[in-house]
Design a protein around this motif. Sequence first.
Motif, mmCIF file in Angstrom:
data_model
loop_
_atom_site.group_PDB
_atom_site.id
_atom_site.type_symbol
_atom_site.label_atom_id
_atom_site.label_comp_id
_atom_site.label_asym_id
_atom_site.label_seq_id
_atom_site.Cartn_x
_atom_site.Cartn_y
_atom_site.Cartn_z
ATOM 1 N N LEU A 1 0.837 -1.197 0.000
ATOM 2 C CA LEU A 1 0.000 0.000 0.000
ATOM 3 C C LEU A 1 0.873 1.249 0.000
ATOM 4 N N ALA A 2 1.920 1.252 0.818
ATOM 5 C CA ALA A 2 2.833 2.397 0.869
ATOM 6 C C ALA A 2 3.529 2.589 -0.479
ATOM 7 N N ALA A 3 3.913 1.487 -1.122
ATOM 8 C CA ALA A 3 4.562 1.583 -2.436
ATOM 9 C C ALA A 3 3.602 2.166 -3.465
ATOM 10 N N ALA A 4 2.340 1.749 -3.422
ATOM 11 C CA ALA A 4 1.351 2.285 -4.353
ATOM 12 C C ALA A 4 1.132 3.774 -4.124
ATOM 13 N N VAL A 5 1.068 4.178 -2.855
ATOM 14 C CA VAL A 5 0.920 5.597 -2.530
ATOM 15 C C VAL A 5 2.112 6.385 -3.057
ATOM 16 N N ALA A 6 3.318 5.838 -2.877
ATOM 17 C CA ALA A 6 4.516 6.526 -3.350
ATOM 18 C C ALA A 6 4.497 6.678 -4.874
ATOM 19 N N LEU A 7 4.079 5.635 -5.576
ATOM 20 C CA LEU A 7 4.019 5.700 -7.040
ATOM 21 C C LEU A 7 3.045 6.777 -7.488
ATOM 22 N N ILE A 8 1.857 6.806 -6.910
ATOM 23 C CA ILE A 8 0.859 7.788 -7.306
ATOM 24 C C ILE A 8 1.300 9.193 -6.907
ATOM 25 N N ALA A 9 1.958 9.320 -5.748
ATOM 26 C CA ALA A 9 2.442 10.632 -5.329
ATOM 27 C C ALA A 9 3.480 11.167 -6.306
ATOM 28 N N VAL A 10 4.396 10.303 -6.734
ATOM 29 C CA VAL A 10 5.376 10.719 -7.748
ATOM 30 C C VAL A 10 4.662 11.102 -9.041
ATOM 31 N N GLY A 11 3.650 10.317 -9.406
ATOM 32 C CA GLY A 11 2.882 10.638 -10.599
ATOM 33 C C GLY A 11 2.183 11.980 -10.486
ATOM 34 N N LEU A 12 1.618 12.284 -9.314
ATOM 35 C CA LEU A 12 0.946 13.564 -9.113
ATOM 36 C C LEU A 12 1.938 14.717 -9.185
ATOM 37 N N TYR A 13 3.111 14.508 -8.634
ATOM 38 C CA TYR A 13 4.130 15.553 -8.708
ATOM 39 C C TYR A 13 4.536 15.783 -10.160
#
Length: 841
Positions: free
Chosen positions: A676-688
């Motif tokens: 879950l943390a990895a998925a959040v990190a991926l989407i956060a990088v995508g949002l940035y």
Amino acid sequence: MNGQSRRLIARFLFIVAAVALLLPGAGCVAMADIANIKDGATDPAGPLGGTRVVGQTFVSHQAGLSAVQVLPIIGDAAPLPHNEILTLHLRTSPDDVGPDLRSVGVRVADLRHNVPQRFEFPPIFDSKDKSFYFFLEIKGISTDGGASVWSSEKDTYPYGSMYLDGHQTTGDLTFRTFYVYDAATMAGDLARGVTGNWGAILLAIVVLLMPGYILHFLYPRRSRLDPVEVLALSVGLSIAVLGAVALFAKLMGIKLDETNVRVAAVMLGTVATVLLLKGMIGRSLRQVGASERSSPMLSGTSAAASDGIEAWPYKEKLLFYICMALVLLVSAAIRFVHVRDATVPMWVDSPQHAEIVQLIVGNGGLPDSYRPFAEVEPFSYHFGFHVLVALFHWLSGMDVPGSMLVIGQALSVLIPLSVYMFAVKLSRSRLVALVSATVVGLISVMPAYYVSWGRYTQLTGMVLLPIAVALTMEALSTPRSVPPLRPLLLAAIAVGGLIIAHPRVMVFYLCFLLAFTGQRIVTSRHSWQSVAQSVSGTAILGGAGAAIVLPWIWTILRSIVLRTWQGASQATAADNPFPFAFITASNDRALIATAVGGLALGLIMRRKGALLLAVWTGLMLLSANLEMIGLRGSTMVSNGAVAIALFLPISLLVGYLISGTADHLGGVRWPFAIKLAAAVALIAVGLYGARGLLGILNPGTYLFFAEDRRAMDWIARNTPTDAKLLINSSFWQYGMYVGSDGGYWIPALTGRRTTVPTLLYALGKPSYLRNTSSRIAEAEALASSDRREDLRRYIEDNGVTYVYIGYRGGVMDPNLFLDTRGYREVYRKDGVWIFKVVQAE
């Protein structure tokens, strides 16, 4: 959906939102006010220094005014003082003697000649539709210090004027203004966009999904496709088959119109709905009693061994779908923001695409020639995108330019799906696929930047290319001399559609096919039977794809490919440099570094797909530089065309790095909290990364503005249908000229002729191209040199009845016609002029 699912979704989205809000500067992006782009630079505004100041009034058309940009002139006669400051003062008007609203300074020594200088200041959030005045001054140096800013002698900006020492004068400064685009403004724009266009969104889905969804049932191992792959396959096959249908309708004499297109859409919708419901019921029955097994989401290999996505643990499957949905939704938001101020597609390719769509609509299918827009025959343009736009136009009733924007941006939203399917097929890892889709949708400058050029035809090909490649790999995966029928048929449809969509992208496909066949031969352990099977399968597939569009092959060879090869004789190596700026802008520099790491890791881990991507990329580059191996090059495939397509292999190599690292760290065995943390990190990088994409558009590629649209309506109502208008022009490339302002859209929007046809004229015979370009160049030279009598003679000799000067402007100064007998001003509004040619007294 049960309570556990809702709680999981809510928790994930809350975490993603929290992380996104903590990102530096999240939601605030500087964007250009397109109505305040005054790039004409003809004269120095006057030396700055002493008591001299120069200024400009303007109107901010957006809330959040945050910067003003000017173009400095730095003389080399004497060195400038290092400690003096060029200061920009912002006030409400020239008469405002109160304190500055904003004041910004920059060291004179830091200015660079002809390098734009942007003065940034805290945003003025209530600036929308308000007037402002800025002026520049340098205290402490004399007026002969060699510093100034550029201006234009043409007084064409309707919302303000230039000032010298506080007094209004003719002309305008060369300037741009910028505003901050924040999350709240974006949310409001999106809400209005969705509520006002939901019908168009649904119809775009009908065009881009339904035909392919029906065809995807031919896929041999359909049960192993996850829903994202089904969507991707549906999009790709829809693009391919609709182009082929338009071709065969032409050959069979079947006319297309609004009625039969709508009837066909209803029939397809009914069939697709029945098949969808049947599939859902069948899948539900198969899931009864099925046990959940280990997840392939974070594995580089286990997805291949899985029976399908149903084998994933439920929470991980749901998490994966949420990630992909967010990628598509945020991608859609970005693409909408890019065109929210556009009334027609951008730059010089778009008018010719609009004319081709008009020809298809008016002809009831593919036309025989480009008349009346250009005296060229036969019709030979790659028409995949235009057919999609025409079908959407018939279904929605939206005008052609609006239909182009909807379909073009929809394709840009959907390309992550295509990349996803290709990545799954190549890497057998859905983590690679998810990362690749995120890169293409939210981080990479390309293909989002295609909108700046209106390069929707290549975008159509790039959406179809990954699907064609994935289906090719599926068809050739079996060691047989003749590929299985159903995979062969689907791959052939995709390849045929690619030929129709864009011959240039077809070259990229052939590069992949060569690399893939070569890899199969190398790994065949020198078995001549295996080599023969590889070559035979490739040949049969290529022949089947060509056979589907066989009537079109000769047209392409005769009218497109041969001509572009001949065009290479006009070009030199200097005309084909590699545009590194296209692959190093914004987020892309980091992506390239990451992709190199992904390639290295893939090779170390012996991932065949990574090596295949490297060879494919090399062959694409070689196709644009054939002179390196002693062959004659082509203007059809240039280094620029390859550069803007490299996002595809780059995104997959980035996925390889992330997947390989996860494998090395034992990602498949991670507890769900870590995933879950990895998925959040991926989407956060995508949002940035998505934040960076918001402001990537080149505002200089806007030719047509709302002010021009109002003038088009006047032309349609008040001029005869045989009117011919003199418009602004500029040199393009390879001996071709294009329109330089909104007048370039007159034929497509009003049916009237202009002195500058769209680039369709370049498809004619060499003599036609030379003669047309010569006439355009003559008018441009006469207008720019103020040779009024010669210009009048040119107008009479060429049957010109009106003169159009658009909002963006060009070489023609309105004063050429305001102060000259033989012209009558018939339209002047918001920076647009129309003059009627009358008998000189």
